[in-house]
Write a protein that holds these residues in place. Structure first.
Motif, PDB file in Angstrom:
ATOM      1  N   CYS A 231       0.832  -1.206   0.000  1.00  0.00           N
ATOM      2  CA  CYS A 231       0.000   0.000   0.000  1.00  0.00           C
ATOM      3  C   CYS A 231       0.864   1.253   0.000  1.00  0.00           C
ATOM      4  N   ALA A 232       1.923   1.244   0.813  1.00  0.00           N
ATOM      5  CA  ALA A 232       2.813   2.403   0.894  1.00  0.00           C
ATOM      6  C   ALA A 232       3.570   2.599  -0.414  1.00  0.00           C
ATOM      7  N   LEU A 237       3.816   6.456  -1.489  1.00  0.00           N
ATOM      8  CA  LEU A 237       4.187   6.978  -0.177  1.00  0.00           C
ATOM      9  C   LEU A 237       5.639   6.622   0.145  1.00  0.00           C
ATOM     10  N   GLY A 238       5.916   5.321   0.166  1.00  0.00           N
ATOM     11  CA  GLY A 238       7.271   4.849   0.411  1.00  0.00           C
ATOM     12  C   GLY A 238       7.849   5.279   1.738  1.00  0.00           C
TER      13      GLY A 238
ATOM     14  N   THR B 121       1.468  11.836   0.044  1.00  0.00           N
ATOM     15  CA  THR B 121       2.325  10.710  -0.381  1.00  0.00           C
ATOM     16  C   THR B 121       3.815  11.051  -0.298  1.00  0.00           C
ATOM     17  N   GLY B 123       5.574  10.665   2.579  1.00  0.00           N
ATOM     18  CA  GLY B 123       5.992   9.444   3.273  1.00  0.00           C
ATOM     19  C   GLY B 123       7.448   9.393   3.674  1.00  0.00           C
ATOM     20  N   SER B 142      -3.598   5.859   3.182  1.00  0.00           N
ATOM     21  CA  SER B 142      -2.768   6.128   2.008  1.00  0.00           C
ATOM     22  C   SER B 142      -3.631   6.186   0.749  1.00  0.00           C
ATOM     23  N   PHE B 143      -4.527   5.209   0.565  1.00  0.00           N
ATOM     24  CA  PHE B 143      -5.403   5.204  -0.614  1.00  0.00           C
ATOM     25  C   PHE B 143      -6.381   6.374  -0.572  1.00  0.00           C
TER      26      PHE B 143
END
Lengths: 359, 359
Positions: A231-232, A237-238, B121, B123, B142-143
């Motif tokens: 998901c990330a 996002l990471g 995003t 992150g 996140s989504f």
């Protein structure tokens, strides 16, 4: 416009322009209301016109050009993406000693992996530049990556749209004689976005499933961690607390990350498209079913002849719909005025012959 | 179509429909080639028509509705963004014990910061979920973040487009009597995308400069590190080796990250728009200057009366340009057919009165 009820056949050569001028009644000489600046029947107009193309086989040929013109630039964007990956991998391969973090064992694969993670803006941070030079290099590649991926995405979307439009175009032409079939095609067109969205949703599910399975089985993560990392990643996002560390993992990652981030972007793009189409259709329905008033007729009467023909009505409604603007129309009205040499308010082959002398 | 050269004034009430029918010559009864399925003059057509709106003041009023309809949903999207931030901050505030990493000291600010870093995003990974529940929560957000930011971006773009179109609309109407001024406006419209791009470029430079300055002076980073962190942030990479750690830094970050990532996205959007507009203009120029042939005239002759009027010519060229499709036209042709009660091929107030009986 009227010629006392006598109809001239449209395609009997261009030798009767003098007759046509003499036949037109006086009240047909009215010029267009909204284009008094038009360079009417003056071939030496202010703007220099480029030479006409040899290809003049009509709407079908030119539409083909319109629809096919997207293809080479789509290929160009693919090449751009490839060039980015090649340049990035080469640059980070050479600068690998200026990168700190987890190594997989293959210098080339790590360079490609860092390049993909940067290009897709996932940015795990499991490999990071440690020297000033490497940091500036990564900064440059970060902006270039957004540009390249953005261009690729918009081109992909354009390409898919053009492909479906050319299919639609062929369908409409094929079914011109079959209105019932044309109606069916229109419904299909309305459903096409929905199908595209479903297809992308399936791809999205496949991306999430394959990524989770790989991280679980090959990278040895716990299922929840694998799903969380997926998901990330697909949302770019990471966070980077979980990422691909093994040689096989990074090889899988360079392909999987590129595909899955594009799939997610397309998915959200199609959701937006479906919503926009729905709104457009509601608007069209309203414009269509709205009461037409006498004031509308006056506004729609483009050539000021006190009569509203079918084409004038359609143009009026399209303007109302916001599909076209007065600017879109005015250029073509000027062109019409230029071609209408005998000022009859309609074009005939003799007009064309007089306005466009063959070289 | 011709009525023996006799022109009926368009707006003299609707009481002469019988005269109009008797006046039309036999050859004017031709129906449209492409809409034989049209429910001509049959008020009980297959699709149930919604009741006509009371507002029928013509194109200006409806255009206003078109252009203003974007505003409430833009507000809605702003509320959506706010709801996301509120829900996210509350959720991560409660789940803060399940998050590991650097804390600034304020539990609420850290929750908001993590929420913004997730939504955009970026992150960084300087704060990450450590429990399974927190990981699934972050996955869900996140989504949702991609959806919310994507909707916000597309709405912002729509909103800006609608705002400029409504300006344009007013300008065109104001200058209808001044063609020279209208021409000037058209040039302005072509340059508007360029100005938007310049404005966004200035904002982008300001974002990068302010972020770098802040990280350098307030967070105590070296200038190169500050610039590198800014680049990794505005492109939503967020490697996370450098991020906002202090209380003041995270407070600055929640605003700065939101604004700067949107500015970068808009910047690339406008670059794409400028490119698309340029291609469209080239295509328009080609369609405009292409030789018009007799075959074109035949194709443009929509009502099959062997004459091509100005509106028919414009519709033909717009179709060739790919601006409108046959589908866009056919609905309105059917509506025209329904309204043209006397089958004269043109609409008059008497047609309207007969086709749309007042309640």
């Amino acid at each position: 416009m009227a010629t006392n009820g006598v109809q001239q056949p449209l395609l009997n050569g261009g030798g009767h322009s003098a007759d046509a001028i003499q036949q037109k009644p006086r009240n047909a000489v009215k010029r267009f209301r909204r284009c008094r600046t038009a360079p009417a029947s003056d071939p030496a107009s202010e703007e220099p016109r480029p030479p006409p193309r040899p290809d003049n086989a009509g709407a079908t040929a030119s539409a083909k050009i319109v629809f096919e013109s997207g293809r080479p630039s789509f290929r160009l964007v693919g090449l751009l993406l490839l060039a980015y990956l090649l340049a990035g991998t080469a640059a980070f391969y050479l600068a690998m000693d200026h990168l700190s973090g987890h190594r997989s064992g293959s210098r080339a694969l790590d360079a490609l992996y860092f390049c993909v993670v940067t290009m897709t803006t996932v940015g795990y941070g499991d490999l990071v530049p440690s020297s000033d030079a490497a940091k500036l290099l990564a900064s440059a590649f970060s902006f270039a990556g957004v540009a390249v991926v953005g261009t690729f995405l918009s081109k992909s979307a354009d390409y898919l749209v053009e492909k479906q439009e050319s299919l639609l175009f062929r369908a409409v032409h094929a079914s011109a004689a079959h209105p019932a079939r044309a109606r069916l095609r229109a419904t299909e067109a309305a459903n096409r976005t929905r199908y595209k969205l479903y297809a992308t949703a399936v791809l999205l599910a496949a991306s999430v499933a394959s990524g989770t399975l790989f991280l679980w089985k090959a990278e040895g993560m716990r299922p929840v961690d694998a799903f969380y990392c997926v998901c990330a990643t697909v949302t770019t996002l990471g966070y980077g607390d979980r990422s691909f560390t093994s040689l096989a993992g990074r090889a899988f990652a360079v392909v999987w990350i590129t595909v899955s981030t594009v799939v997610v972007a397309l998915f959200f793009l199609y959701v937006a498209e479906l919503y926009a189409e729905r709104r457009q259709r509601q608007l069209a329905r309203w414009v269509l079913t709205r009461r037409t008033t006498s004031a509308d007729l006056e506004a729609a009467d483009m050539d000021g002849d006190q009569r509203v023909g079918a084409a004038e009505f359609v143009l009026f409604k399209l303007k109302e719909l916001g599909k076209i603007s007065q600017e879109d129309i005015s250029e073509f009205l000027e062109e019409f005025d230029r071609l209408d040499v005998d000022h009859s308010g309609t074009l005939s082959p003799s007009d064309l012959a007089a306005a466009q002398p063959t070289a």
